[in-house]
Design a protein around this motif. Structure first.
Motif, PDB file in Angstrom:
ATOM      1  N   SER A  55      -4.227  -6.184  -3.578  1.00 21.78           N
ATOM      2  CA  SER A  55      -3.737  -7.566  -3.476  1.00 21.78           C
ATOM      3  C   SER A  55      -2.245  -7.630  -3.770  1.00 21.78           C
ATOM      4  N   VAL A  56      -1.794  -6.845  -4.767  1.00 13.95           N
ATOM      5  CA  VAL A  56      -0.376  -6.814  -5.104  1.00 13.95           C
ATOM      6  C   VAL A  56       0.430  -6.225  -3.945  1.00 13.95           C
ATOM      7  N   VAL A  57      -0.056  -5.093  -3.414  1.00 13.30           N
ATOM      8  CA  VAL A  57       0.642  -4.424  -2.310  1.00 13.30           C
ATOM      9  C   VAL A  57       0.706  -5.334  -1.087  1.00 13.30           C
ATOM     10  N   ARG A  58      -0.406  -5.989  -0.765  1.00 19.24           N
ATOM     11  CA  ARG A  58      -0.426  -6.863   0.416  1.00 19.24           C
ATOM     12  C   ARG A  58       0.518  -8.047   0.236  1.00 19.24           C
ATOM     13  N   ARG A  59       0.600  -8.578  -0.993  1.00 19.29           N
ATOM     14  CA  ARG A  59       1.513  -9.701  -1.251  1.00 19.29           C
ATOM     15  C   ARG A  59       2.958  -9.285  -1.002  1.00 19.29           C
ATOM     16  N   ILE A  60       3.317  -8.083  -1.444  1.00 14.76           N
ATOM     17  CA  ILE A  60       4.686  -7.597  -1.227  1.00 14.76           C
ATOM     18  C   ILE A  60       4.941  -7.386   0.267  1.00 14.76           C
ATOM     19  N   ILE A  61       3.958  -6.845   0.969  1.00 15.77           N
ATOM     20  CA  ILE A  61       4.086  -6.648   2.423  1.00 15.77           C
ATOM     21  C   ILE A  61       4.307  -7.994   3.124  1.00 15.77           C
ATOM     22  N   LYS A  78       0.127  -1.156  13.347  1.00 15.66           N
ATOM     23  CA  LYS A  78       0.761  -1.745  12.163  1.00 15.66           C
ATOM     24  C   LYS A  78      -0.146  -1.608  10.943  1.00 15.66           C
ATOM     25  N   GLY A  79      -1.432  -1.971  11.153  1.00 15.17           N
ATOM     26  CA  GLY A  79      -2.381  -1.930  10.044  1.00 15.17           C
ATOM     27  C   GLY A  79      -2.553  -0.538   9.486  1.00 15.17           C
ATOM     28  N   LEU A  80      -2.681   0.455  10.388  1.00 12.23           N
ATOM     29  CA  LEU A  80      -2.904   1.825   9.932  1.00 12.23           C
ATOM     30  C   LEU A  80      -1.680   2.367   9.206  1.00 12.23           C
ATOM     31  N   LEU A  81      -0.476   2.086   9.710  1.00 14.34           N
ATOM     32  CA  LEU A  81       0.727   2.578   9.060  1.00 14.34           C
ATOM     33  C   LEU A  81       0.904   1.951   7.674  1.00 14.34           C
ATOM     34  N   LEU A  82       0.661   0.634   7.564  1.00  6.78           N
ATOM     35  CA  LEU A  82       0.780  -0.029   6.267  1.00  6.78           C
ATOM     36  C   LEU A  82      -0.330   0.413   5.319  1.00  6.78           C
ATOM     37  N   ASP A  83      -1.514   0.723   5.868  1.00  9.68           N
ATOM     38  CA  ASP A  83      -2.587   1.269   5.033  1.00  9.68           C
ATOM     39  C   ASP A  83      -2.191   2.619   4.446  1.00  9.68           C
ATOM     40  N   LEU A  84      -1.524   3.457   5.241  1.00  6.91           N
ATOM     41  CA  LEU A  84      -1.087   4.764   4.748  1.00  6.91           C
ATOM     42  C   LEU A  84      -0.033   4.603   3.648  1.00  6.91           C
ATOM     43  N   ALA A  85       0.855   3.609   3.811  1.00  7.20           N
ATOM     44  CA  ALA A  85       1.852   3.349   2.767  1.00  7.20           C
ATOM     45  C   ALA A  85       1.173   2.842   1.496  1.00  7.20           C
ATOM     46  N   ALA A  86       0.218   1.930   1.650  1.00  7.92           N
ATOM     47  CA  ALA A  86      -0.519   1.414   0.491  1.00  7.92           C
ATOM     48  C   ALA A  86      -1.306   2.527  -0.190  1.00  7.92           C
ATOM     49  N   TYR A  87      -1.882   3.416   0.603  1.00 10.70           N
ATOM     50  CA  TYR A  87      -2.616   4.576   0.080  1.00 10.70           C
ATOM     51  C   TYR A  87      -1.714   5.466  -0.773  1.00 10.70           C
ATOM     52  N   ALA A  91      -3.174   5.424  -4.436  1.00 12.43           N
ATOM     53  CA  ALA A  91      -3.853   6.684  -4.727  1.00 12.43           C
ATOM     54  C   ALA A  91      -2.885   7.788  -5.147  1.00 12.43           C
ATOM     55  N   GLU A  92      -1.568   7.532  -5.008  1.00  5.37           N
ATOM     56  CA  GLU A  92      -0.536   8.519  -5.346  1.00  5.37           C
ATOM     57  C   GLU A  92      -0.783   9.831  -4.612  1.00  5.37           C
ATOM     58  N   SER A  93      -1.014   9.706  -3.311  1.00  3.09           N
ATOM     59  CA  SER A  93      -1.313  10.884  -2.504  1.00  3.09           C
ATOM     60  C   SER A  93      -0.854  10.648  -1.073  1.00  3.09           C
ATOM     61  N   ASN A  94      -0.522  11.739  -0.375  1.00  6.43           N
ATOM     62  CA  ASN A  94      -0.204  11.635   1.054  1.00  6.43           C
ATOM     63  C   ASN A  94      -1.082  12.568   1.880  1.00  6.43           C
ATOM     64  N   VAL A  95      -2.225  12.949   1.314  1.00  6.59           N
ATOM     65  CA  VAL A  95      -3.140  13.872   2.007  1.00  6.59           C
ATOM     66  C   VAL A  95      -4.005  13.085   2.981  1.00  6.59           C
ATOM     67  N   ALA A  96      -3.836  13.330   4.275  1.00  6.25           N
ATOM     68  CA  ALA A  96      -4.568  12.558   5.288  1.00  6.25           C
ATOM     69  C   ALA A  96      -6.078  12.741   5.168  1.00  6.25           C
ATOM     70  N   ILE A 430       8.138  11.115   6.145  1.00  6.35           N
ATOM     71  CA  ILE A 430       9.276  10.566   5.395  1.00  6.35           C
ATOM     72  C   ILE A 430       9.385   9.062   5.657  1.00  6.35           C
ATOM     73  N   PHE A 431       9.151   8.657   6.905  1.00 10.72           N
ATOM     74  CA  PHE A 431       9.208   7.242   7.279  1.00 10.72           C
ATOM     75  C   PHE A 431       8.132   6.439   6.541  1.00 10.72           C
ATOM     76  N   ILE A 432       6.896   6.955   6.521  1.00 11.75           N
ATOM     77  CA  ILE A 432       5.809   6.261   5.827  1.00 11.75           C
ATOM     78  C   ILE A 432       6.111   6.167   4.335  1.00 11.75           C
ATOM     79  N   GLN A 433       6.653   7.256   3.761  1.00 10.98           N
ATOM     80  CA  GLN A 433       6.968   7.243   2.339  1.00 10.98           C
ATOM     81  C   GLN A 433       8.107   6.270   2.030  1.00 10.98           C
ATOM     82  N   PHE A 434       9.024   6.060   2.988  1.00  6.34           N
ATOM     83  CA  PHE A 434      10.099   5.094   2.767  1.00  6.34           C
ATOM     84  C   PHE A 434       9.520   3.681   2.660  1.00  6.34           C
ATOM     85  N   ILE A 435       8.560   3.348   3.523  1.00  3.08           N
ATOM     86  CA  ILE A 435       7.905   2.040   3.439  1.00  3.08           C
ATOM     87  C   ILE A 435       7.154   1.921   2.114  1.00  3.08           C
ATOM     88  N   ALA A 436       6.491   3.019   1.699  1.00  5.86           N
ATOM     89  CA  ALA A 436       5.804   3.013   0.400  1.00  5.86           C
ATOM     90  C   ALA A 436       6.788   2.809  -0.740  1.00  5.86           C
TER      91      ALA A 436
END
Length: 465
Positions: A55-61, A78-87, A91-96, A430-436
């Motif tokens: 909820s916090v992450v979505r509010r910031i988005i 859009k949804g999948l990319l933002l989900d990966l950033a939220a993940y 979860a503090e992980s970037n493992v697909a 790197i792009f996804i992590q920048f959004i995160a």
């Protein structure tokens, strides 16, 4: 030659689950939509969905309108990319491969909260190209008020990479050298509005001091004019200073008290301010004064040198210098009479004696050591803009936020390793992590402000907590 193109479906004889090789060898065959027999996806969800952090992450988005800046994607992308950033943040992980486990018990931003498999995610990451990244950065920076005076903290980091097909990996000068090639990338962080502005990735062999000019040109291309840069001593060079002058950019730059061009200035004013209460900067228990001087011999402009002294810093620096000298002497005592070439740092503090490539003895350079002991506890900040010593120190200390950004990138976003096998996938991650980072920096900033309002310092007001 044989290759695997899929896995047989035991529940549906004659059917299979295709893998990426199937698309490679049979590009004309239409693969049914996910969720059908061709690629079964577990549509069931956990009976307990964790919505708090999401909820916090979505509010910031929503507040930053990040989805609107992803103009080149459809709702699914859009949804999948933002989900990966939220993940990455939650979860503090970037493992697909672990994303479906996260999606099982968290809400998602994909239409109908659809859970995608790890192979789909890997394919999606490979599809993110340069145009997607450029379009986002253009749109993100277009929302900023170009008439507002802002200070930007600029810093870079590097990551080890052993993947052979990542073209950006080159041998360079990493902070933690494990003998592997590295990737460099840098971030410009708006200290005034407390948000990341843009990032730049570049090959590992390019040093930080030369990369700054390219980042300055990029920022100039976005239309920023009333801007100042907060830089650490690693970016000090005459060429960088002159280029910032040519762009009419201000700067705030840290320099070591032992640096050759500033230690004379410190020695000249030593004893004038260290105990004067008018020079006290109480929030940092530091004393400071400001003097005008040229930065280099042919400098056309007077700069403002803010000289500081901190008693606690003096004690720790003296202890560290004494310990380093003792360690060097112990090392030199061990190698007497042997063929050995000592590093240049030893020659700075000692007169070394060699005979036919053999090391025979040393003698302290007392004048050098005594001068550096005198300079312990002193440091300086150079600014192009007129300000007080207190204002300059407060500006530079605010840079701690961007330092923590890099710490969170590696530690709290699971981005210590990229886990990729191609340049395109590395750039996409790197792009996804920048959004995160945009999302996490906002959470950190809000928590920091909340902690400042409280009498104590509660340890539960951290981003992970």
């Amino acid at each position: 030659r044989r290759t695997t193109i899929g896995k047989a479906d035991p529940d549906h004889p004659g059917m299979m689950f295709p893998n990426p090789n199937f698309e490679k060898f049979f590009p004309d065959v239409e693969i049914p939509a996910e969720g059908t027999a061709a690629e079964p996806v577990n549509e069931s969800r956990s009976s307990c969905i964790r919505i708090g952090a999401f909820s916090v992450v979505r509010r910031i988005i929503e507040d930053y309108k990040l989805a609107e800046h992803l103009k080149r994607w459809d709702d699914r992308g859009k949804g999948l990319l933002l989900d990966l950033a939220a993940y990455s943040v939650i979860a503090e992980s970037n493992v697909a491969q672990h994303f479906p486990d996260y999606a099982y018990n968290h809400p998602l931003m994909t239409p109908q909260n659809k859970i995608y498999s790890d192979s789909t995610i890997s394919r999606f990451i490979r599809e993110i190209d340069d145009n997607d990244r450029v379009e986002f950065l253009n749109s993100w920076n277009a929302t900023h008020d170009k008439n507002e005076k802002i200070y930007v903290s600029y810093d870079s980091t590097n990551k080890n990479c052993k993947a052979g097909d990542v073209e950006m990996t080159e041998y360079g000068h990493p902070k933690n050298d494990v003998g592997a090639p590295i990737i460099n990338y840098s971030i410009a962080y708006d200290m005034t509005n407390e948000k990341p502005l843009l990032y730049e990735s570049y090959p590992g062999s390019i040093v930080d001091v030369s990369q700054l000019k390219y980042m300055l040109e990029k920022i100039r291309g976005y239309g920023y004019e009333k801007i100042g840069f907060i830089l650490d001593r690693g970016y000090f060079s005459k060429a960088n200073i002159q280029f910032m002058d040519s762009c009419d950019y201000d700067f705030v730059m840290m320099v070591k008290g032992r640096a050759s061009f500033v230690h004379g200035l410190i020695m000249e004013h030593m004893g004038e301010f260290e105990s004067k209460r008018a020079c006290s900067i109480k929030s940092y228990r530091t004393y400071g004064m400001t003097v005008k001087a040229k930065l280099y011999a042919d400098d056309e402009t007077d700069r403002y040198f803010h000289i500081y002294y901190k008693a606690k810093k003096q004690a720790s620096e003296r202890a560290r210098l004494e310990a380093d000298l003792d360690r060097m002497e112990a090392e030199m005592d061990k190698i007497k009479g042997r063929e050995y070439k000592l590093p240049k740092r030893y020659e700075h503090y000692f007169k070394l004696t060699y005979h036919k490539d053999k090391f025979y003895g040393y003698e302290e350079r007392e004048d050098v050591i005594e001068r550096e002991l005198q300079l312990c506890g002193y440091f300086a900040i150079v600014t192009s803009e007129k300000m007080t010593a207190s204002e300059a120190l407060n500006l530079y200390k605010s840079r701690d936020i961007s330092e923590k950004l890099f710490g969170s990138d590696k530690t709290f976003l699971g981005n210590r390793s990229f886990r990729v096998a191609s340049s395109q996938a590395a750039e996409a991650k790197i792009f996804i992590q920048f959004i995160a980072l945009i999302i996490r920096a906002r959470i950190y900033t809000l928590l920091r402000k909340r902690k400042a309002e409280m009498p104590g310092k509660p340890n539960y007001l951290s981003v992970p907590s």
